[in-house]
Structures are given as C-alpha cells and as structure tokens.
Scaffold this motif. Structure first.
Motif, PDB file in Angstrom:
ATOM      1  N   UNK A  75       6.534  -3.584  -6.123  1.00  0.00           N
ATOM      2  CA  UNK A  75       5.217  -2.926  -6.053  1.00  0.00           C
ATOM      3  C   UNK A  75       4.127  -3.949  -5.775  1.00  0.00           C
ATOM      4  N   UNK A  76       4.196  -5.105  -6.436  1.00  0.00           N
ATOM      5  CA  UNK A  76       3.212  -6.164  -6.183  1.00  0.00           C
ATOM      6  C   UNK A  76       3.224  -6.561  -4.709  1.00  0.00           C
ATOM      7  N   UNK A  77       4.409  -6.726  -4.150  1.00  0.00           N
ATOM      8  CA  UNK A  77       4.532  -7.130  -2.746  1.00  0.00           C
ATOM      9  C   UNK A  77       3.979  -6.052  -1.821  1.00  0.00           C
ATOM     10  N   UNK A  78       4.218  -4.786  -2.156  1.00  0.00           N
ATOM     11  CA  UNK A  78       3.729  -3.686  -1.323  1.00  0.00           C
ATOM     12  C   UNK A  78       2.210  -3.583  -1.371  1.00  0.00           C
ATOM     13  N   UNK A 113       5.999   6.194  -0.918  1.00  0.00           N
ATOM     14  CA  UNK A 113       4.757   6.663  -0.304  1.00  0.00           C
ATOM     15  C   UNK A 113       3.606   5.736  -0.698  1.00  0.00           C
ATOM     16  N   UNK A 114       2.797   5.368   0.283  1.00  0.00           N
ATOM     17  CA  UNK A 114       1.594   4.583  -0.001  1.00  0.00           C
ATOM     18  C   UNK A 114       0.378   5.496   0.111  1.00  0.00           C
ATOM     19  N   UNK A 115      -0.371   5.602  -0.992  1.00  0.00           N
ATOM     20  CA  UNK A 115      -1.548   6.466  -1.038  1.00  0.00           C
ATOM     21  C   UNK A 115      -2.821   5.626  -1.059  1.00  0.00           C
ATOM     22  N   UNK A 116      -3.849   6.122  -0.386  1.00  0.00           N
ATOM     23  CA  UNK A 116      -5.203   5.595  -0.533  1.00  0.00           C
ATOM     24  C   UNK A 116      -6.086   6.693  -1.102  1.00  0.00           C
ATOM     25  N   UNK A 126      -5.718   2.340  -4.732  1.00  0.00           N
ATOM     26  CA  UNK A 126      -4.504   2.728  -4.014  1.00  0.00           C
ATOM     27  C   UNK A 126      -3.370   2.941  -4.997  1.00  0.00           C
ATOM     28  N   UNK A 127      -2.306   3.546  -4.530  1.00  0.00           N
ATOM     29  CA  UNK A 127      -1.152   3.788  -5.391  1.00  0.00           C
ATOM     30  C   UNK A 127       0.111   3.852  -4.549  1.00  0.00           C
ATOM     31  N   UNK A 128       1.217   3.550  -5.180  1.00  0.00           N
ATOM     32  CA  UNK A 128       2.541   3.701  -4.567  1.00  0.00           C
ATOM     33  C   UNK A 128       3.276   4.793  -5.319  1.00  0.00           C
TER      34      UNK A 128
END
Length: 292
Positions: A75-78, A113-116, A126-128
């Motif tokens: 998650x940190x890397x994403x 999923x990557x959310x803004x 943001x969230x994953x």
C-alpha cells in the motif's frame, strides 16, 4: 471519524482471479489494468464503497515491525507511485493466494482499486480498495423473440455489496494507515483468513473502539451477570439496556463512575459492575478505559 464518498472517483482498477492454493486452483493474473468508461466508474464506485456506511476502523500491524506486514508495504508503494498500481496489485494478489489455504475458501475475482476524492473528517485524500467476489447469484433476463418473450438465465456478481472489502485510507501511515474492513461471507474459521492472515490488522484504539467495548460490557453484565445474582425481569433488563444506549447517545464522553450512578443506581449492583468489569477485561483480553 467520518468517511464521505460524494467526491470519490476511481482512477485505476486491476482485476485478478485468485484460486484456492490448497485445492490446486490457479492464480490468474491480468496482463494490464482494466479499461473503464465513466458510467462503469460510477456504478463500480457505488458497488465498492456503498458498504462502508458505518465503518469500524483498523490499522495494519506486525509483532516485530510494521514494515514486515506485506499489505502495508504494498500500500505504501502504491500511494507513493499511483501509476504503478498494476505492479502492486500483483503483489496483493500473490500474497492473498499464499494465504488461501483453507479447503473451504472459495476462489474469486480480486480487485485492486485506486480512489481519489475520499473525504475523511472534511479533508480530501486518496485510498486503495481491495475487494474479493466469492459468490455468484442467478439472474433472469426477459428476452424478446419476435412476437414472443423468452427467459435467459445466467450467473453473475451481485452489485449490492462485495463479499470481502478493505479500504486503506492514505492517512496516519506511520501508525499503519486508517483501514476499514468488511467481510459479508461466513464467519467460520476459514473466513478469518481475510482479516487475520491476508490483511493482518488490529482495531484502532479510537472512540468507536472504546464505545463498542463499553457497550458490550454493559450488555453482558445486564443480560448474563445480573440474572444470576439478582431477581430481575426481562422488562427490567430491557430498561437497563435502553438506559445504557441513551447514556452513550446523550454524552460526548464516558466516565464509568458517572455511567454506573446514572444507569445502574444501586450501590450494591454498582460495586458488582465495577468488579465484573475487571473480570470481563481479563476474559476478553481487552482494556476498557474508565474515561474516554
């Protein structure tokens, strides 16, 4: 802590198929991100985020050090490189596959999923999202054939709620992020792999956590302990539980002594309640703060 999704938008989505490793089912990795239209994004945003109405919050952890938690590291890397979500989605999927060892765990589609535009306490971030679909529903479609109508049946994923979901909010990274988890499937031993083995999260020691534990203590004392020592009717138990709920609704802070005085009232029962609180904490391995 409040989450709102009015401005939430999907920026990236990757789908993999995660089988049961123990049952010799394969892990099938997509070759690239999924392409979505604007309409697709709107539908999927509601599907993925609609279940987080009243979330309970967790954080990633590890007994040795936080950087040994795989999902936390990915998650940190994403978050650092959102453009490399595909690479991290593969890492998430492979880690999930390694944890899918119980023979009763179902295979399913796994979504990263990557959310803004996620709103946390009034601030946009943001969230994953990590989601898994394990169950299929049967759908019926009416098909027009000339002057007649026929029926077509097919199986698919119900868009009302995902089977398993995790939302990683890009906040409080140093403490393991703010994480919300949902598991809508069975609560058997095999179901716990999502929380305990894959995500490896623990409850955040926030107001929600303390309130939940304090309410559980009160309910258990009234429903299980009081009938053993005192002649108390079902109606009296119900009245005490209602008074407990009312206390939490009407007060911004909790003080165990004030609660005992206002809700329980009788000095002898109050003494038993305070004593029972200590026994409850030991039995359930929790610490309920006297004030929060």
């Amino acid at each position: 802590m409040t989450l709102k999704f009015n401005s939430a938008e999907i920026k990236n989505l990757v789908i993999h198929k995660v089988g049961n490793k123990n049952n010799d089912e394969p892990l099938v990795l997509s070759k690239s991100e999924s392409s979505l239209s604007d309409d697709d994004k709107l539908i999927l945003t509601e599907h993925f985020l609609g279940s987080f109405k009243q979330p309970e919050f967790y954080q990633f952890y590890h007994e040795s050090e936080l950087n040994l938690n795989e999902v936390y590291v990915y998650a940190c890397a994403a978050f650092d490189e959102p453009g490399n979500l595909y690479e991290q989605s593969r890492n998430f999927a492979m880690h999930l596959y390694r944890q899918t060892m119980h023979p009763k765990i179902k295979s399913g589609e796994f979504y990263t999923v990557y959310f803004e535009g996620i709103e946390l306490d009034g601030e946009l971030t943001n969230a994953i999202g990590l989601f898994k679909s394990e169950n299929k529903d049967l759908f019926m479609q009416v098909v027009e054939d000339g002057e007649n109508f026929g029926l077509h049946f097919d199986s698919g994923i119900n868009l009302k709620k995902p089977d398993k979901a995790c939302l990683i909010i890009n906040s409080e990274r140093e403490d393991g992020f703010i994480v919300s988890v949902i598991d809508n499937t069975s609560k058997g031993t095999e179901a716990m792999y999502w929380i305990d083995d894959f995500l490896y999260v623990q409850n955040r020691k926030d107001e929600y956590f303390h309130t939940k534990n304090a309410l559980s203590l009160c309910k258990t004392f009234v429903a299980e302990q009081m009938p053993v020592k005192y002649e108390i009717s079902k109606a009296e138990q119900s009245d005490l539980l209602n008074k407990s709920m009312k206390f939490f609704k009407e007060n911004d802070s909790f003080d165990v002594n004030l609660f005992a005085d206002e809700v329980i009232g009788h000095p002898e029962i109050i003494e038993d309640f305070i004593s029972y609180k200590g026994d409850y904490e030991k039995e359930n391995a929790v610490q309920i703060e006297d004030k929060f």
